[in-house]
Design a protein around this motif. Structure first.
Motif, PDB file in Angstrom:
ATOM      1  N   UNK A   1       0.841  -1.205   0.000  1.00 49.77           N
ATOM      2  CA  UNK A   1       0.000   0.000   0.000  1.00 49.77           C
ATOM      3  C   UNK A   1       0.876   1.254   0.000  1.00 49.77           C
ATOM      4  N   UNK A   2       1.883   1.277   0.859  1.00 47.75           N
ATOM      5  CA  UNK A   2       2.767   2.436   0.935  1.00 47.75           C
ATOM      6  C   UNK A   2       3.481   2.700  -0.400  1.00 47.75           C
TER       7      UNK A   2
ATOM      8  N   UNK B   1      -3.773   7.822   4.193  1.00 47.66           N
ATOM      9  CA  UNK B   1      -4.115   6.645   4.983  1.00 47.66           C
ATOM     10  C   UNK B   1      -3.096   6.462   6.099  1.00 47.66           C
ATOM     11  N   UNK B   2      -3.605   6.233   7.315  1.00 51.39           N
ATOM     12  CA  UNK B   2      -2.756   5.957   8.472  1.00 51.39           C
ATOM     13  C   UNK B   2      -2.835   4.466   8.763  1.00 51.39           C
ATOM     14  N   UNK B   3      -1.893   3.967   9.553  1.00 49.97           N
ATOM     15  CA  UNK B   3      -1.805   2.549   9.857  1.00 49.97           C
ATOM     16  C   UNK B   3      -1.620   2.331  11.351  1.00 49.97           C
ATOM     17  N   UNK B   4      -2.113   1.204  11.833  1.00 48.41           N
ATOM     18  CA  UNK B   4      -1.890   0.817  13.219  1.00 48.41           C
ATOM     19  C   UNK B   4      -1.995  -0.699  13.333  1.00 48.41           C
TER      20      UNK B   4
ATOM     21  N   UNK C   1      -7.507   3.897  -2.132  1.00 47.90           N
ATOM     22  CA  UNK C   1      -6.359   4.724  -1.787  1.00 47.90           C
ATOM     23  C   UNK C   1      -5.167   4.464  -2.714  1.00 47.90           C
ATOM     24  N   UNK C   2      -5.295   3.469  -3.598  1.00 44.44           N
ATOM     25  CA  UNK C   2      -4.186   3.058  -4.449  1.00 44.44           C
ATOM     26  C   UNK C   2      -4.272   3.649  -5.851  1.00 44.44           C
ATOM     27  N   UNK C   3      -3.108   3.743  -6.485  1.00 48.05           N
ATOM     28  CA  UNK C   3      -3.047   4.190  -7.880  1.00 48.05           C
ATOM     29  C   UNK C   3      -3.553   3.077  -8.791  1.00 48.05           C
ATOM     30  N   UNK C   4      -3.951   3.477  -9.996  1.00 45.20           N
ATOM     31  CA  UNK C   4      -4.349   2.528 -11.025  1.00 45.20           C
ATOM     32  C   UNK C   4      -3.133   1.653 -11.371  1.00 45.20           C
TER      33      UNK C   4
END
Length: 138
Positions: free
Chosen positions: A28-29, A37-40, A85-88
């Motif tokens: 994802x990053x 987008x945050x992560x935990x 949240x992702x690119x094509x």
């Protein structure tokens, strides 16, 4: 790392010791459109606080969880919404929703229930690099 109380927007909760989950976060990053987008890790204090806030039992969680705009998405719904949240072409994952939820979730649960056996697990949660620390909640 960001404090939980400072968070606005979407947060992806993941199993911090799961190799598949950590690999997914890294994917994802690498392929995200923006860094909103945050992560935990579910095991973290912030992850536990979010689960509690939404009345979800942490012991029953065998899923990636997306909290977005005050709504909880789990299992295949979390995957589909996270793809936004992702690119094509990865954003096309949103169209998973055309497959009926019971079918999507059956596949999701098969992978989730076998993720440690198939992909392994770590001794502890991943530690983000210094340039990514502000994306991970503590």
């Amino acid at each position: 790392m960001q404090k939980f109380d400072e968070v606005k927007g979407a947060v992806l909760l993941f199993d911090g010791v799961c190799n598949l989950c950590n690999g997914s976060v890294q994917f994802i990053l690498k392929h995200e459109k923006s860094n909103e987008l945050k992560f935990s890790a579910i095991q973290s204090q912030a992850g536990q606080k979010l689960l509690s806030q939404y009345n979800m039992d942490p012991a029953q969680m065998n899923s990636v969880i997306l909290v977005k705009d005050g709504k909880i998405y789990t299992e295949s719904d979390a995957v589909a919404v996270t793809s936004l949240f992702l690119r094509f072409p990865y954003s096309l994952g949103q169209y998973l929703k055309i497959v009926p939820r019971p079918i999507r979730n059956a596949f999701y649960k098969k992978v989730a229930n076998n993720r440690y056996r198939w992909f392994g697990q770590k001794e502890s949660c991943m530690i983000p690099t210094p340039d990514l620390r502000n994306r991970f909640l503590q």
